[in-house]
Design a protein around this motif. Structure first.
Motif, PDB file in Angstrom:
ATOM      1  N   SER A 184      -9.244  23.219  13.246  1.00 15.08           N
ATOM      2  CA  SER A 184      -9.391  22.866  11.658  1.00 15.08           C
ATOM      3  C   SER A 184      -9.381  21.426  11.512  1.00 15.08           C
ATOM      4  O   SER A 184      -8.665  20.711  12.071  1.00 15.08           O
ATOM      5  CB  SER A 184      -7.747  23.468  11.454  1.00 15.08           C
ATOM      6  N   TYR A 185     -10.204  21.404  10.624  1.00 14.76           N
ATOM      7  CA  TYR A 185     -10.382  19.571  10.256  1.00 14.76           C
ATOM      8  C   TYR A 185      -9.464  19.482   8.837  1.00 14.76           C
ATOM      9  O   TYR A 185      -8.965  18.180   8.539  1.00 14.76           O
ATOM     10  CB  TYR A 185     -11.756  19.555   9.668  1.00 14.76           C
ATOM     11  N   GLU A 186      -8.713  20.196   8.398  1.00 12.42           N
ATOM     12  CA  GLU A 186      -7.797  20.306   7.088  1.00 12.42           C
ATOM     13  C   GLU A 186      -6.452  19.381   7.636  1.00 12.42           C
ATOM     14  O   GLU A 186      -6.078  20.010   8.468  1.00 12.42           O
ATOM     15  CB  GLU A 186      -7.509  21.680   6.633  1.00 12.42           C
ATOM     16  N   GLN A 187      -6.121  18.631   6.983  1.00 10.29           N
ATOM     17  CA  GLN A 187      -5.063  17.801   7.190  1.00 10.29           C
ATOM     18  C   GLN A 187      -4.191  17.937   6.063  1.00 10.29           C
ATOM     19  O   GLN A 187      -4.558  18.067   5.001  1.00 10.29           O
ATOM     20  CB  GLN A 187      -5.468  16.232   7.456  1.00 10.29           C
ATOM     21  N   TYR A 188      -2.813  18.249   6.436  1.00  3.82           N
ATOM     22  CA  TYR A 188      -1.754  18.282   5.274  1.00  3.82           C
ATOM     23  C   TYR A 188      -0.985  16.954   4.939  1.00  3.82           C
ATOM     24  O   TYR A 188      -0.376  16.500   6.066  1.00  3.82           O
ATOM     25  CB  TYR A 188      -0.898  19.521   5.534  1.00  3.82           C
ATOM     26  N   PHE A 189      -0.881  16.485   3.992  1.00  2.00           N
ATOM     27  CA  PHE A 189      -0.345  15.177   3.585  1.00  2.00           C
ATOM     28  C   PHE A 189       0.960  15.257   3.031  1.00  2.00           C
ATOM     29  O   PHE A 189       1.416  15.950   2.286  1.00  2.00           O
ATOM     30  CB  PHE A 189      -1.162  14.429   2.776  1.00  2.00           C
ATOM     31  N   GLY A 190       1.736  14.287   3.460  1.00  2.00           N
ATOM     32  CA  GLY A 190       2.960  14.186   2.890  1.00  2.00           C
ATOM     33  C   GLY A 190       2.805  13.493   1.515  1.00  2.00           C
ATOM     34  O   GLY A 190       1.716  12.964   1.024  1.00  2.00           O
ATOM     35  N   PRO A 191       4.093  13.104   0.665  1.00  3.76           N
ATOM     36  CA  PRO A 191       3.988  12.390  -0.463  1.00  3.76           C
ATOM     37  C   PRO A 191       3.689  10.979  -0.375  1.00  3.76           C
ATOM     38  O   PRO A 191       3.370  10.329  -1.152  1.00  3.76           O
ATOM     39  CB  PRO A 191       5.160  12.923  -1.227  1.00  3.76           C
ATOM     40  N   GLY A 192       4.050  10.333   0.713  1.00  4.18           N
ATOM     41  CA  GLY A 192       3.708   9.165   1.025  1.00  4.18           C
ATOM     42  C   GLY A 192       4.908   7.869   0.859  1.00  4.18           C
ATOM     43  O   GLY A 192       5.949   8.593   0.069  1.00  4.18           O
ATOM     44  N   THR A 193       4.806   6.857   1.284  1.00  8.51           N
ATOM     45  CA  THR A 193       5.825   5.678   1.098  1.00  8.51           C
ATOM     46  C   THR A 193       4.996   4.729   0.384  1.00  8.51           C
ATOM     47  O   THR A 193       4.013   4.158   1.018  1.00  8.51           O
ATOM     48  CB  THR A 193       6.454   5.555   2.285  1.00  8.51           C
TER      49      THR A 193
ATOM     50  N   ALA B 259       0.912  -1.218  -0.038  1.00 11.00           N
ATOM     51  CA  ALA B 259      -0.017  -0.193  -0.022  1.00 11.00           C
ATOM     52  C   ALA B 259       1.129   1.395  -0.017  1.00 11.00           C
ATOM     53  O   ALA B 259       2.065   0.870  -0.056  1.00 11.00           O
ATOM     54  CB  ALA B 259      -0.847   0.102   1.329  1.00 11.00           C
ATOM     55  N   VAL B 260       0.293   2.562  -0.092  1.00 12.23           N
ATOM     56  CA  VAL B 260       0.785   3.856   0.292  1.00 12.23           C
ATOM     57  C   VAL B 260       0.778   4.150   1.546  1.00 12.23           C
ATOM     58  O   VAL B 260      -0.387   4.045   2.052  1.00 12.23           O
ATOM     59  CB  VAL B 260       0.412   4.747  -0.811  1.00 12.23           C
ATOM     60  N   TYR B 261       1.639   4.389   2.270  1.00 11.01           N
ATOM     61  CA  TYR B 261       1.437   4.977   3.592  1.00 11.01           C
ATOM     62  C   TYR B 261       1.580   6.339   3.606  1.00 11.01           C
ATOM     63  O   TYR B 261       2.552   6.859   3.571  1.00 11.01           O
ATOM     64  CB  TYR B 261       2.566   3.925   4.518  1.00 11.01           C
ATOM     65  N   LEU B 262       0.636   7.080   4.159  1.00 10.74           N
ATOM     66  CA  LEU B 262       0.519   8.478   4.242  1.00 10.74           C
ATOM     67  C   LEU B 262       0.708   8.937   5.566  1.00 10.74           C
ATOM     68  O   LEU B 262      -0.171   8.470   6.511  1.00 10.74           O
ATOM     69  CB  LEU B 262      -0.714   9.037   3.394  1.00 10.74           C
ATOM     70  N   CYS B 263       1.354  10.198   5.551  1.00  2.00           N
ATOM     71  CA  CYS B 263       1.579  10.703   7.065  1.00  2.00           C
ATOM     72  C   CYS B 263       0.710  12.075   6.776  1.00  2.00           C
ATOM     73  O   CYS B 263       1.021  12.758   5.551  1.00  2.00           O
ATOM     74  CB  CYS B 263       2.975  10.958   7.305  1.00  2.00           C
ATOM     75  N   ALA B 264       0.157  12.580   7.766  1.00  6.75           N
ATOM     76  CA  ALA B 264      -0.645  13.790   7.554  1.00  6.75           C
ATOM     77  C   ALA B 264      -0.465  14.695   8.875  1.00  6.75           C
ATOM     78  O   ALA B 264      -0.199  13.845  10.038  1.00  6.75           O
ATOM     79  CB  ALA B 264      -2.055  13.904   7.112  1.00  6.75           C
ATOM     80  N   SER B 265      -0.452  16.022   9.057  1.00  2.76           N
ATOM     81  CA  SER B 265      -0.508  16.727  10.263  1.00  2.76           C
ATOM     82  C   SER B 265      -1.476  17.890  10.226  1.00  2.76           C
ATOM     83  O   SER B 265      -1.977  18.257   8.937  1.00  2.76           O
ATOM     84  CB  SER B 265       0.894  17.230  10.559  1.00  2.76           C
ATOM     85  N   SER B 266      -1.801  18.334  11.400  1.00  2.80           N
ATOM     86  CA  SER B 266      -3.006  19.374  11.201  1.00  2.80           C
ATOM     87  C   SER B 266      -2.537  20.193  12.644  1.00  2.80           C
ATOM     88  O   SER B 266      -2.089  19.670  13.458  1.00  2.80           O
ATOM     89  CB  SER B 266      -4.244  18.885  11.303  1.00  2.80           C
ATOM     90  N   PRO B 267      -2.853  21.400  12.751  1.00  7.76           N
ATOM     91  CA  PRO B 267      -2.395  22.350  13.625  1.00  7.76           C
ATOM     92  C   PRO B 267      -3.490  21.848  14.915  1.00  7.76           C
ATOM     93  O   PRO B 267      -4.652  21.287  14.636  1.00  7.76           O
ATOM     94  CB  PRO B 267      -2.902  23.850  13.283  1.00  7.76           C
ATOM     95  N   LEU B 268      -3.304  22.312  16.352  1.00 11.66           N
ATOM     96  CA  LEU B 268      -4.141  21.997  17.233  1.00 11.66           C
ATOM     97  C   LEU B 268      -5.448  22.932  17.253  1.00 11.66           C
ATOM     98  O   LEU B 268      -5.088  24.064  17.235  1.00 11.66           O
ATOM     99  CB  LEU B 268      -3.470  22.103  18.560  1.00 11.66           C
TER     100      LEU B 268
END
Lengths: 114, 111
Positions: A100-109, A88-97
């Motif tokens: 905000s529901y918006e999450q910012y994703f990395g490019p994935g592995t 699969a592709v493993y995605l990491c995301a982060s969001s401010p505390l």
């Protein structure tokens, strides 16, 4: 502002081997997520951290998957031992505390288990 | 149990026309909905969102409509441009910032 960084971008392993993925979230983002995206499906949440603590790991296969977030910044996701269905592709995301529901994703592995 | 469904795996639209992507959900506790866009070899990027207290949100060429009684939302892109070709994911949240994603719709804009 630098985005979410992930490494490696690609990994090929044999079944029963172990593998680890690394994620560096956007600076200042308290919440970090790991998702698994199988081909043809949407991302599925594996684990959510808020600072150092785990908020939700209900869909993490804990017999083989583990994750940690040391010092509330970088995170590592490990699979041991890997199975064919972990491809699969493993995605990491982060969001401010807060708010905000918006999450910012990395490019994935992209992981391929043979 | 697929709580968020995108029943069209793919959609092809002519450049300049309207693209309409659809999403259905089953969980009545969802109170916030988002659309993400994904290019190959990149992570999803946030496009537009809507709270359950609204029925429409507009941002430039993108408009999201929410029909709570039908548990249905749609994304309209007008006019469609070649750069809009991507996979679009619908996502929903029940207040805990945890997102549940649909399967995605691959949009192709033809010149």
């Amino acid at each position: 502002e630098a985005g979410v960084a992930q490494s490696p971008r690609y990994k090929i392993i044999e079944k029963r081997q172990s593998v680890a993925f690394w994620c560096n979230p956007i600076s200042g983002h308290a919440t970090l997520y790991w998702y698994q995206q199988i081909l043809g499906q949407g991302p599925k949440l594996l684990i959510q951290f808020q600072n150092n603590g785990v908020v939700d790991d209900s869909q993490l296969p804990k017999d083989r998957f583990s994750a940690e977030r040391l010092k509330g910044v970088d995170s590592t996701l490990k699979i041991q031992p890997a199975k064919l269905e972990d491809s699969a592709v493993y995605l990491c995301a982060s969001s401010p505390l807060g708010g905000s529901y918006e999450q910012y994703f990395g490019p994935g592995t992209r992981l391929t288990v043979t | 149990d697929q709580q968020v469904k995108q029943n069209s795996p793919s959609l092809s639209v002519q450049e300049g026309r309207i693209s309409i992507l659809n999403c259905d959900y089953t969980n009545s506790m969802f109170d916030y909905f988002l659309w993400y866009k994904k290019y190959p070899a990149e992570g999803p990027t946030f496009l537009i969102s809507i709270s359950s207290i609204k029925d429409k949100n507009e941002d430039g060429r993108f408009t999201v409509f929410l029909n709570k009684s039908a548990k249905h939302l749609s994304l309209h892109i007008v006019p469609s441009q070649p750069g809009d070709s991507a996979v679009y994911f619908c996502a929903a949240s029940a207040g805990a910032q945890k997102l549940v994603f649909g399967q995605g719709t691959r949009l192709t804009i033809n010149p």
